[in-house]
Design an enzyme around this catalytic site. Sequence first.
Site, mmCIF file in Angstrom:
data_model
loop_
_atom_site.group_PDB
_atom_site.id
_atom_site.type_symbol
_atom_site.label_atom_id
_atom_site.label_comp_id
_atom_site.label_asym_id
_atom_site.label_seq_id
_atom_site.Cartn_x
_atom_site.Cartn_y
_atom_site.Cartn_z
ATOM 1 N N HIS A 1 0.832 -1.215 0.000
ATOM 2 C CA HIS A 1 0.000 0.000 0.000
ATOM 3 C C HIS A 1 0.866 1.266 0.000
ATOM 4 O O HIS A 1 0.466 2.288 0.537
ATOM 5 C CB HIS A 1 -0.988 0.009 1.180
ATOM 6 N N THR A 2 2.045 1.145 -0.542
ATOM 7 C CA THR A 2 2.901 2.338 -0.666
ATOM 8 C C THR A 2 2.919 2.849 -2.107
ATOM 9 O O THR A 2 3.212 4.017 -2.335
ATOM 10 C CB THR A 2 4.354 2.034 -0.241
ATOM 11 N N TYR B 1 -10.153 -1.330 -0.709
ATOM 12 C CA TYR B 1 -8.916 -0.784 -1.290
ATOM 13 C C TYR B 1 -9.130 0.696 -1.623
ATOM 14 O O TYR B 1 -8.319 1.553 -1.289
ATOM 15 C CB TYR B 1 -8.547 -1.588 -2.542
ATOM 16 N N SER C 1 -4.228 -10.664 -13.037
ATOM 17 C CA SER C 1 -4.815 -9.686 -13.968
ATOM 18 C C SER C 1 -3.726 -8.841 -14.617
ATOM 19 O O SER C 1 -3.761 -8.595 -15.829
ATOM 20 C CB SER C 1 -5.862 -8.823 -13.282
ATOM 21 N N ASP D 1 2.090 -3.917 -9.678
ATOM 22 C CA ASP D 1 1.888 -5.257 -10.224
ATOM 23 C C ASP D 1 2.340 -5.363 -11.675
ATOM 24 O O ASP D 1 3.014 -6.318 -12.067
ATOM 25 C CB ASP D 1 0.412 -5.666 -10.112
HETATM 26 C C1 GLA Z 1 -2.789 -4.480 -4.997
HETATM 27 C C2 GLA Z 1 -2.611 -3.354 -6.000
HETATM 28 C C3 GLA Z 1 -1.202 -2.781 -5.950
HETATM 29 C C4 GLA Z 1 -0.798 -2.418 -4.522
HETATM 30 C C5 GLA Z 1 -1.110 -3.566 -3.577
HETATM 31 C C6 GLA Z 1 -0.877 -3.201 -2.137
HETATM 32 O O1 GLA Z 1 -1.985 -5.576 -5.356
HETATM 33 O O2 GLA Z 1 -2.887 -3.821 -7.295
HETATM 34 O O3 GLA Z 1 -1.105 -1.671 -6.806
HETATM 35 O O4 GLA Z 1 -1.392 -1.229 -4.114
HETATM 36 O O5 GLA Z 1 -2.450 -4.015 -3.699
HETATM 37 O O6 GLA Z 1 0.468 -2.958 -1.921
#
Ligand code: GLA
Length: 385
Positions: free
Chosen positions: A35-36, A218, A124, A168
């Site tokens: 979550h950074t 989220y 995804s 990701d």
């Molecule tokens: C999901 C989101 C990423 C990131 C993570 C938490 O995987 O797709 O962009 O924010 O959560 O780190």
Amino acid sequence: MPFEQRIWEIFQRVYGRRPSIGIRSPGRINLLGEHTDYNGGPVLPAAIDRALWLAAAPRTDGRCRLWACDYEEGCVIEARPSARLAQPAWANYLLGVLVEMGWPGGMDIAFGGDLPIGAGVSSSAALENATALAADALFNLRYSRIDLVRIAHRAENAFVGVPCGIMDMFAGMMGRKDAFIHLDCQALAWEYLPFEAPDLAFVLCHSGVERRLATSEYGARRRECAQGLAVLQKLEPGLKNLSDATPALLEAAKHNIPQVVFRRCRYVLGEIARVAAAVEALRQNDYAALGALLYQTHAGLRDDFEVSCPELNFLVEQAARHPACSGARLMGAGFGGCTLNLVHQREAHDFIARVSEGYVSVFGRPLSAWIVRPDNGAEIVFRAN
Ligand code: GLA
């Protein structure tokens, strides 16, 4: 038969022609920095040795025929769609990328693989990356890899409608064998940090909990972080991202920030410091220190950021009891999905057996577990001439 071979054969059976290109597009793990990314901070992900395979061939009539091998389901898209499809939902990951690329042309596509879906290892993003790489090569678009990462990211945000960060897609596209990527999500600058510990393994333990809350919660976490930033900006107008704030600034603003928002921000600033410590630990090959950081991140995600659930907490507690485990935490967005465990290689199977046993007895649900290692990012594995 290897997975890729199966995908190429299914392509041929479904479309009655040979694919022109084959892509391997991996999932990702994230060592630290949760979550950074959307707060402009650092992350430490790696592509892994589990992947989605995509076969494609161009068409001259602008249509797209798509086939998901693992669902045995397909669809035909006549022309560039103006909005996402209600069904099949998976098609939107491919269509979003082609729309973001300006709908370069029609294609036949089949995909599938050994990347678990919905487990929090970014299947995804793997599909988006694979589509981007295939279209770029087949239509000779000559995008850079970073452009393709941005395209895949926009596809997910704007077309699919998931407000995720860039980690990701970046990890899946830019990964390197036996290395973690230290990525600054604000500057989009990165370096590779080798992971040189042949006696250690990464084990993913999948809770099997459907990440149903993942999207709504989220979005809520993103808004809470933005809310915290807005208060901090009143004290320091030049502040661009939450990741640029110091713990002292947050402390100074404590009484102007709702308590929940304060805790969210405290987690983010703590996590940024932990990434810096993890980078140091990787450079020193100090895996005990690294493991301790994983446990600390889990506590932060559980108590301050509140994205854990009983199953994930249990998995981390069980892991901590095993002598071969030096660190564990929930990985990814949270609310289900996987834990990441740093375990001695030789005892990895015993670790999995023991954690599984405890998990089934308490939750009555089987545990899926995989041993993974950092691997190369998405690549073209064959091209017909
Ligand atoms: C999901 C989101 C990423 C990131 C993570 C938490 O995987 O797709 O962009 O924010 O959560 O780190």
